[in-house]
Design an enzyme around this catalytic site. Structure first.
Site, PDB file in Angstrom:
ATOM      1  N   GLY A 140       0.706  -0.933  -0.066  1.00 35.35           N
ATOM      2  CA  GLY A 140       0.201  -0.097  -0.231  1.00 35.35           C
ATOM      3  C   GLY A 140       0.865   1.139   0.043  1.00 35.35           C
ATOM      4  O   GLY A 140       1.632   1.265  -0.272  1.00 35.35           O
TER       5      GLY A 140
ATOM      6  N   ILE B 275      -6.587  -3.578   0.042  1.00 40.03           N
ATOM      7  CA  ILE B 275      -8.040  -3.426  -0.072  1.00 40.03           C
ATOM      8  C   ILE B 275      -8.689  -2.151  -0.517  1.00 40.03           C
ATOM      9  O   ILE B 275     -10.021  -1.682  -0.734  1.00 40.03           O
ATOM     10  CB  ILE B 275      -8.871  -4.394   1.120  1.00 40.03           C
ATOM     11  CG1 ILE B 275      -8.647  -4.115   2.108  1.00 40.03           C
ATOM     12  CG2 ILE B 275      -8.002  -5.956   0.696  1.00 40.03           C
ATOM     13  CD1 ILE B 275      -9.658  -4.623   3.408  1.00 40.03           C
ATOM     14  N   ASP B 276      -7.934  -1.357   0.272  1.00 39.80           N
ATOM     15  CA  ASP B 276      -8.542   0.167   0.739  1.00 39.80           C
ATOM     16  C   ASP B 276      -8.896   0.512  -0.747  1.00 39.80           C
ATOM     17  O   ASP B 276      -9.442   2.224  -0.985  1.00 39.80           O
ATOM     18  CB  ASP B 276      -8.144   0.858   1.291  1.00 39.80           C
ATOM     19  CG  ASP B 276      -7.743   0.538   2.571  1.00 39.80           C
ATOM     20  OD1 ASP B 276      -8.654  -0.405   3.328  1.00 39.80           O
ATOM     21  OD2 ASP B 276      -6.860   0.600   3.192  1.00 39.80           O
TER      22      ASP B 276
ATOM     23  N   GLY C  74     -27.216  -2.413  -3.063  1.00 44.64           N
ATOM     24  CA  GLY C  74     -28.051  -2.544  -2.712  1.00 44.64           C
ATOM     25  C   GLY C  74     -28.853  -1.031  -1.437  1.00 44.64           C
ATOM     26  O   GLY C  74     -29.875  -0.807  -1.568  1.00 44.64           O
TER      27      GLY C  74
HETATM   28  O1  F6P Z   1      -5.040  -1.106   4.449  1.00 45.84           O
HETATM   29  C1  F6P Z   1      -5.978  -2.297   4.761  1.00 45.84           C
HETATM   30  C2  F6P Z   1      -6.407  -2.504   5.996  1.00 45.84           C
HETATM   31  O2  F6P Z   1      -7.205  -3.551   6.166  1.00 45.84           O
HETATM   32  C3  F6P Z   1      -7.657  -1.113   5.650  1.00 45.84           C
HETATM   33  O3  F6P Z   1      -8.764  -0.975   5.923  1.00 45.84           O
HETATM   34  C4  F6P Z   1      -7.555  -0.994   7.832  1.00 45.84           C
HETATM   35  O4  F6P Z   1      -7.552  -0.713   8.691  1.00 45.84           O
HETATM   36  C5  F6P Z   1      -6.159  -1.651   7.944  1.00 45.84           C
HETATM   37  O5  F6P Z   1      -5.370  -2.140   7.225  1.00 45.84           O
HETATM   38  C6  F6P Z   1      -5.708  -2.879   9.246  1.00 45.84           C
HETATM   39  O6  F6P Z   1      -5.047  -2.672   9.821  1.00 45.84           O
HETATM   40  P1  F6P Z   1      -4.013  -3.939  10.784  1.00 45.84           P
HETATM   41  O7  F6P Z   1      -4.738  -5.633   9.709  1.00 45.84           O
HETATM   42  O8  F6P Z   1      -3.182  -3.917  10.572  1.00 45.84           O
HETATM   43  O9  F6P Z   1      -5.193  -4.048  12.140  1.00 45.84           O
END
Ligand code: F6P
Length: 332
Positions: A103, A127-128, A186
């Site tokens: 990321g 995934i974000d 939806g």
């Molecule tokens: O960046 C991906 C992500 O899954 C975010 O959506 C989430 O806020 C974060 O990582 C959670 O991170 P971790 O698994 O380190 O708690």
């Protein structure tokens, strides 16, 4: 010509990382270039956790979520001295180039290595889907599909019990997952960090639906706004002034959103990005990342990516508006 390159996965795992690793290895092998896998993200550079990746190691992983190389959020990379040391260690290990799959934080680390003269290419995976320069990051499609399937199940209960469900989804500071799954499921409401939500309008909408035949509702809440508990208490405080009988329940989806079998889209994207990253490194490209732009895979300079916010597309917002999803007002 590079004799070898290394590959690592960093930050939160994302489905599609494995197909990307596989593609990196296979593409490099075609060019007689060895690939060294670094385990556990950037931490693996300090730990010396490296191993040459061979074709047999890649079997049975294309359909697995997560990352066979494992991942970490490496604190030492926030410190310039840590990056200096990582570069020295890579050189000592005889590594000539690096592919970083991860990321925005991980790609920022890649840029730091590039600035120190080490050849690096990035592959956006999160995934974000919050990384500028690519329409899609690896993992976002699988996560959105997982969320969609889970919300569909919750809707069954919402319909059966005339309930309102508030569903908290991941996304860090991005509303991409919340808004796109609100569209595909939806949902009536999406609460996203890019827009300010209007509690009065939300409560009015739920009450009106409850009083009519459409007596169940789904609100998708992006974690970047607040947690589900806080949002429910805000709604209840708002509700006190009106008569509103509906039962409201919350579901926090959590890490079930992040794992799982990568979708066709994420496997193809991972494969395309992996191939392009290797081709780039072999052509002495560095300091850029792969990106998907209007269906084409490109390389984009990390200087145009790191530190910039990716906005939700205006087309997506228009669509949500036309589908009558309540998602608040633009933040001034
Ligand atoms: O960046 C991906 C992500 O899954 C975010 O959506 C989430 O806020 C974060 O990582 C959670 O991170 P971790 O698994 O380190 O708690």
């Amino acid at each position: 010509m590079l004799k070898n390159i290394a590959v690592l996965t960093s930050g939160g795992d994302a489905p599609g990382m494995n197909p990307a690793i596989r593609s990196v290895v296979r593409t490099a092998m075609e060019a007689s270039c060895d690939v060294i896998g670094i385990s556990n993200g950037y931490d693996g550079i300090f730990e010396g956790a490296i191993e040459k990746l061979t074709g047999t190691m890649l079997s049975g992983m294309i359909d697995r979520g997560g990352t066979i190389l494992q991942s970490s959020r490496c604190k030492r990379f926030y410190d310039p001295a840590g990056v200096d040391e990582a570069k020295e260690r890579l050189l000592k290990l005889g590594i000539q180039g690096l592919v970083v799959i991860g990321g925005d934080g991980s790609l920022a680390g890649a840029r730091e290595l590039h600035r120190r003269g080490f050849p690096v290419l990035g592959i956006p995976a999160s995934i974000d889907n919050d990384i500028l320069g690519t329409e899609m990051a690896i993992g976002a499609d699988t996560a959105a599909n997982t969320i969609m399937q889970l919300i569909d199940r919750i809707r069954d209960t919402a319909r059966s019990h005339r309930r309102c469900f508030l569903i908290e989804v991941m996304g860090r500071n991005s509303g991409f997952l919340a808004l796109t799954t609100a569209i595909s499921c939806g949902a009536e409401v999406a609460v996203i960090p890019e827009f300010s939500h209007h509690l009065g309008r939300i409560v009015h909408l739920l009450r009106t639906r409850f009083e009519k035949a459409r007596d169940n509702s789904i609100i998708v809440l992006a974690e970047g706004v607040c947690d589900a508990e806080t949002f429910i208490s805000q709604m209840l405080a708002q509700e006190a002034s009106v008569s509103f009988e509906q039962e409201i329940r919350k579901t926090v989806l959590g890490h079930v959103q992040r794992g799982g079998i990568p979708t066709h889209f994420d496997r193809i994207l991972g494969a395309r990005f992996g191939e392009m990253a290797v081709l780039g490194l072999l052509q002495e490209e560095s300091g850029s990342m792969t990106g998907l732009e209007r269906g084409h895979v490109t390389l984009i300079d990390l200087d145009r990516v790191i530190g910039f916010k990716k906005h939700l597309s205006s087309e997506l917002l228009r669509l949500a508006r036309h589908l009558q999803i309540e998602f608040g007002d633009p933040i001034e």
